[in-house]
Scaffold this motif. Structure first.
Motif, PDB file in Angstrom:
ATOM      1  N   SER A   1      19.494   7.099   1.239  1.00 25.59           N
ATOM      2  CA  SER A   1      19.966   8.219   0.434  1.00 25.59           C
ATOM      3  C   SER A   1      19.227   8.378  -0.882  1.00 25.59           C
ATOM      4  N   ILE A   2      18.556   7.345  -1.333  1.00 27.78           N
ATOM      5  CA  ILE A   2      17.815   7.485  -2.595  1.00 27.78           C
ATOM      6  C   ILE A   2      16.315   7.335  -2.367  1.00 27.78           C
ATOM      7  N   THR A   3      15.905   6.193  -1.806  1.00 32.32           N
ATOM      8  CA  THR A   3      14.468   5.909  -1.696  1.00 32.32           C
ATOM      9  C   THR A   3      13.746   6.988  -0.883  1.00 32.32           C
ATOM     10  N   ILE A   4      14.226   7.236   0.330  1.00 34.62           N
ATOM     11  CA  ILE A   4      13.505   8.164   1.206  1.00 34.62           C
ATOM     12  C   ILE A   4      13.428   9.578   0.597  1.00 34.62           C
ATOM     13  N   PRO A   5      14.554  10.170   0.158  1.00 37.40           N
ATOM     14  CA  PRO A   5      14.445  11.523  -0.410  1.00 37.40           C
ATOM     15  C   PRO A   5      13.572  11.569  -1.659  1.00 37.40           C
ATOM     16  N   GLN A   6      13.684  10.543  -2.507  1.00 35.13           N
ATOM     17  CA  GLN A   6      12.889  10.550  -3.740  1.00 35.13           C
ATOM     18  C   GLN A   6      11.409  10.380  -3.426  1.00 35.13           C
ATOM     19  N   LEU A   7      11.129   9.836  -2.261  1.00 42.42           N
ATOM     20  CA  LEU A   7       9.750   9.534  -1.882  1.00 42.42           C
ATOM     21  C   LEU A   7       9.061  10.743  -1.263  1.00 42.42           C
ATOM     22  N   ARG A   8       9.797  11.835  -1.148  1.00 47.16           N
ATOM     23  CA  ARG A   8       9.309  12.957  -0.361  1.00 47.16           C
ATOM     24  C   ARG A   8       7.870  13.395  -0.681  1.00 47.16           C
ATOM     25  N   PRO A   9       7.524  13.647  -1.944  1.00 49.76           N
ATOM     26  CA  PRO A   9       6.151  14.114  -2.203  1.00 49.76           C
ATOM     27  C   PRO A   9       5.101  13.107  -1.727  1.00 49.76           C
ATOM     28  N   THR A  10       5.380  11.815  -1.986  1.00 52.23           N
ATOM     29  CA  THR A  10       4.436  10.779  -1.549  1.00 52.23           C
ATOM     30  C   THR A  10       4.356  10.748  -0.033  1.00 52.23           C
ATOM     31  N   LEU A  11       5.522  10.875   0.603  1.00 53.03           N
ATOM     32  CA  LEU A  11       5.541  10.850   2.061  1.00 53.03           C
ATOM     33  C   LEU A  11       4.716  11.995   2.649  1.00 53.03           C
ATOM     34  N   ILE A  12       4.870  13.161   2.040  1.00 55.58           N
ATOM     35  CA  ILE A  12       4.098  14.309   2.546  1.00 55.58           C
ATOM     36  C   ILE A  12       2.618  14.003   2.461  1.00 55.58           C
ATOM     37  N   PHE A  13       2.201  13.446   1.320  1.00 58.07           N
ATOM     38  CA  PHE A  13       0.783  13.107   1.160  1.00 58.07           C
ATOM     39  C   PHE A  13       0.331  12.099   2.224  1.00 58.07           C
ATOM     40  N   VAL A  14       1.116  11.039   2.373  1.00 61.41           N
ATOM     41  CA  VAL A  14       0.729   9.985   3.324  1.00 61.41           C
ATOM     42  C   VAL A  14       0.683  10.539   4.747  1.00 61.41           C
ATOM     43  N   ILE A  15       1.669  11.369   5.096  1.00 58.00           N
ATOM     44  CA  ILE A  15       1.711  11.896   6.456  1.00 58.00           C
ATOM     45  C   ILE A  15       0.541  12.846   6.716  1.00 58.00           C
ATOM     46  N   ILE A  16       0.221  13.659   5.718  1.00 58.54           N
ATOM     47  CA  ILE A  16      -0.898  14.587   5.908  1.00 58.54           C
ATOM     48  C   ILE A  16      -2.214  13.823   6.056  1.00 58.54           C
ATOM     49  N   THR A  17      -2.469  12.854   5.194  1.00 56.38           N
ATOM     50  CA  THR A  17      -3.733  12.115   5.316  1.00 56.38           C
ATOM     51  C   THR A  17      -3.762  11.333   6.633  1.00 56.38           C
ATOM     52  N   ALA A  18      -2.600  10.790   7.025  1.00 59.04           N
ATOM     53  CA  ALA A  18      -2.562  10.054   8.297  1.00 59.04           C
ATOM     54  C   ALA A  18      -2.812  10.998   9.475  1.00 59.04           C
TER      55      ALA A  18
END
Lengths: 423, 322
Positions: free
Chosen positions: B223-240
């Motif tokens: 409920s905190i880590t994953i949602p707060q990580l969203r911008p980073t996750l988008i970056f990581v997923i796109i580069t991956a």
């Protein structure tokens, strides 16, 4: 996996051109006089037997010349490199080694290479070797080695199967056509030594393919592989034998090399340059030997040329060096290092060659043996522009059957469609 | 600026006006100048090759002979008619899924562990980055030895425990898993570090108040880590995604014999197919350029889908409603 957003081709071009830039940066400085300092790059692959001692001899004779050798791992790598840099217009070595099998592709562009014919190298080679290096009226390739084929065998496995082990006896046993080779294989398999008779259908097929004048292509370059009954017959007969007699190890794979060391197969087709490969992959095996025989007469597999690309800065110096390197004396030295058998006819009378033996192969008289094998080669296969691509398609077909992914008929159908797709 | 064009005026304000003009230019144009290196570089190494590849794809093109005649979209039609192309597309997708999905899940878990109060933090952080430093070619050579069918380490291990050998170099799925393993080995740590940086930027008081409200570690993570990580996750997923669809070194070097990609094209990816067509086999740059453009469009399409999905998941689970 890269994180680049560019399209792949852009990345490839960028890498190729940056390599080209670096390479040209290393070998610029135009040469004016013959005493000026010159650095020549020599690009080879596998093992040509050009060791430091041999290169040092030339540098002693020509103190102004420094030689740098770049060695690609396989013939395929060298091929890709050559065509990429030929396309880029820069970055090639001053001397480039080219495999006989893809020499026809290179010969499409004679103006990209320097004419190497000279009074010194006239009559150096047999006619077919000279023809292989000639494009139009230009001699663009100087022959290095040829690959006359013999049979390499494991004496210990032969003994276990109750077959003769002395080279002369094995040669007698295997004299005959391919059916004879397979029927000895049947005897061998019946003894259940745990080892297979030969390594792979792919390698065996190479042996057959090099015994036809026009196997895949007509003399004008038209691809006839799909309709030539010889190709289909060879495909089927090799696979029929391989079903029970092959170790099913795709050539050049890590398992193939591993199998060589572990004794997974008792025989393999053995062009002269294969000796270095066997010794490298199974150094601990004591029982390798060579029989002076080859199914259905003789055969040549492989052999290379040296070319001087005209994009180089020191083409004159490179031409002189290539000429020296392919002279009989130097090729004999290379032979003693890597088993690359000379294509130079004068070399066959040289006592260093005729007296050569190989300790790893139980002191087999490799000099006289391979001279015999070279003389047994009666047919010069025509290899055109598409030879390599067609061979890849057929080899893939053989591998599919060996790995149990398809039956012979289905695999052949796919080979036909793959050949068609080459366009 | 207009005043300076009238030379008949007795007291020419040219000098002052020019410096004023310069000043105005400075404000107006220099920001563009400062950011121009990126755009120039992008134009040279990104945009130009992209457009030029498009140009090549519409022609017959010999690697050495150069430009041939204009053929329109024939090259694309040829590519779509190839059985190998569709196999390559399938393989690219499966290898991409086999690598990107576990890679990102494991990377998040590693990052979460590294984010806690560990001893010797720097050591562990450097440790996960170690595989990234190894040359991909070296990774591939070592792994393809390990994955050898008859004499490989992994099959020997399986045989030791009485299990059947797996045909790593023959069957479709095992060979693709082997290749995905190499990709994951190399990139998981790298992604973990980027995600770790994102996690460290999450305000700690969010966690504190959540624990006061009685949220357990799992609840805090989702409920905190994953949602707060969203911008980073988008970056990581796109580069991956981009990397995963362009995977080349590993399948190219997986088996050194024969045509790259396997005898039945078991692990032929789009980039390897492009290489086969352009260089290895027939030397037709027009066809290869068409494949490159198709690959580009595939990547763009999947990238867009990924962004949409990532946005959705994060905002649904995140509880910060719009």
């Amino acid at each position: 996996m890269t994180t680049s957003r560019r399209t792949t081709i852009a990345a490839v071009i960028a890498v190729a051109s940056s390599i080209a830039l670096i390479a040209t940066g290393c070998s610029s400085a135009p040469s004016a006089s013959s005493n000026e300092k010159v650095t020549l790059t020599l690009a080879t692959f596998n093992n040509f037997g050009y060791n430091d001692a041999l290169l040092a001899q030339y540098q002693t004779l020509h103190p102004n010349v420094t030689i740098v050798q770049n060695i690609a791992k396989t013939s395929d790598d060298a091929q890709t490199n050559l065509f990429t840099k030929l396309a880029a217009g820069s970055g090639l070595g001053d001397i480039e080694a080219v495999d006989g099998d893809w020499m026809p592709k290179v010969k499409q562009y004679p103006d990209k290479f320097v004419d190497l014919a000279s009074a010194g190298n006239k009559g150096r080679y047999s006619d077919w070797k000279t023809a292989g290096g000639t494009a139009g009226s230009k001699l663009i390739g100087l022959g290095t080695d040829i690959g006359p084929e013999a049979i390499c065998y494991r004496a210990d496995l032969f003994k276990a199967a109750g077959l003769p082990t002395a080279p002369a006896d094995v040669a007698k046993l295997l004299t005959g056509d391919w059916n004879n080779y397979y029927s000895v294989g049947k005897t061998f398999q019946a003894a259940k030594t745990g080892a297979a008779w030969f390594d792979s259908a792919g390698a065996t097929f190479q042996g057959l393919a090099n015994q036809y004048q026009n196997f895949f292509e007509k003399d004008d370059g038209t691809v006839v592989a799909a309709t030539n009954p010889d190709v289909k017959a060879a495909f089927q007969s090799v696979l029929a034998a391989s079903a029970t007699q092959s170790a099913h190890l795709a050539e050049w794979s890590t398992d193939w090399a591993g199998g060589m060391a572990k004794g997974a197969y008792a025989t393999m087709l053995c062009p002269a340059w294969m000796l270095g490969v066997i010794q490298g992959d199974s150094p601990a095996v004591k029982d390798w030997n060579i029989a002076n025989v080859f199914p259905n007469g003789g055969g040549n597999w492989g052999g290379s040329y040296l070319l001087v690309p005209s994009q180089g800065k020191h083409t004159d110096a490179a031409k002189a060096f290539a000429d020296w390197l392919t002279a009989p004396e130097q090729q004999i030295q290379a032979f003693t290092v890597a088993g690359t058998f000379p294509s130079q006819v004068a070399a066959y009378k040289d006592p260093t060659l005729t007296g050569a033996t190989n300790a790893f192969f139980n002191n087999a008289p490799i000099g006289t043996l391979y001279i015999d094998r070279a003389q047994a080669v009666k047919i010069t296969p025509f290899k055109g522009v598409n030879y390599g691509s067609v061979m890849s398609a057929v080899q893939n077909g053989l591998t599919r059957v060996e790995q149990g992914q398809q039956n012979v008929a289905d695999s052949w159908t796919q080979v036909l469609s793959d050949i068609k797709a080459l366009g | 600026m207009t005043t300076s064009t009238l030379p008949s005026k007795p007291r020419s304000p040219r000098r002052i006006a020019f410096s004023q003009t310069l000043g105005r230019w400075d404000i107006k144009f220099s920001p563009y100048l400062y950011i121009s290196p990126f755009f120039l570089l992008f134009a040279i190494v990104g945009l130009f090759p992209l457009l030029y590849t498009g140009y090549v794809s519409l022609h017959e093109w010999d690697p050495i002979g150069g430009q041939g005649k204009f053929v329109g979209f024939d090259n694309f039609a040829w590519v779509f008619g190839q059985r190998q192309f569709w196999l390559a597309l399938r393989n690219t997708m499966t290898i991409f899924l086999l690598s990107a999905v576990p890679q990102i899940i494991v990377a998040i878990l590693i990052a979460a562990v590294l984010d806690t109060n560990l001893r010797a933090k720097t050591f562990w952080r450097m440790g996960v980055l170690l595989p990234y430093i190894v040359m991909p070619v070296a990774v591939t050579l070592i792994f393809s030895q390990m994955f050898s069918q008859d004499y490989g380490f992994i099959n020997n291990l399986l045989a030791h425990f009485g299990m059947a050998k797996i045909a790593w170099h023959t069957d479709v799925l095992p060979s693709q898993i082997a290749i995905a393993t190499m990709v994951n080995f190399r990139w998981t740590g790298y992604n973990a570090l980027i995600l770790l940086a994102g996690m460290q930027a999450i305000p700690r008081d969010l966690y504190e108040s959540a624990s006061l409200d009685g949220a357990g570690p799992a609840r805090r993570f989702f409920s905190i880590t994953i949602p707060q990580l969203r911008p980073t996750l988008i970056f990581v997923i796109i580069t991956a995604t981009i990397g995963g669809l362009q995977i080349f070194d590993e399948p190219r070097l997986f088996d050194t014999g024969g045509l790259p990609g396997g005898a039945s094209q078991q692990w032929l990816t789009l980039t390897v197919y492009l290489y086969n067509v352009g260089w290895f086999q027939s030397g037709k740059f027009g066809h290869a350029a068409a494949i490159a453009w198709i690959l580009f469009l595939v990547i763009v399409a999947i990238g867009i889908v990924n962004v949409l999905i990532t946005r959705r998941i994060a905002s649904n689970e995140g509880g910060h409603k719009r």
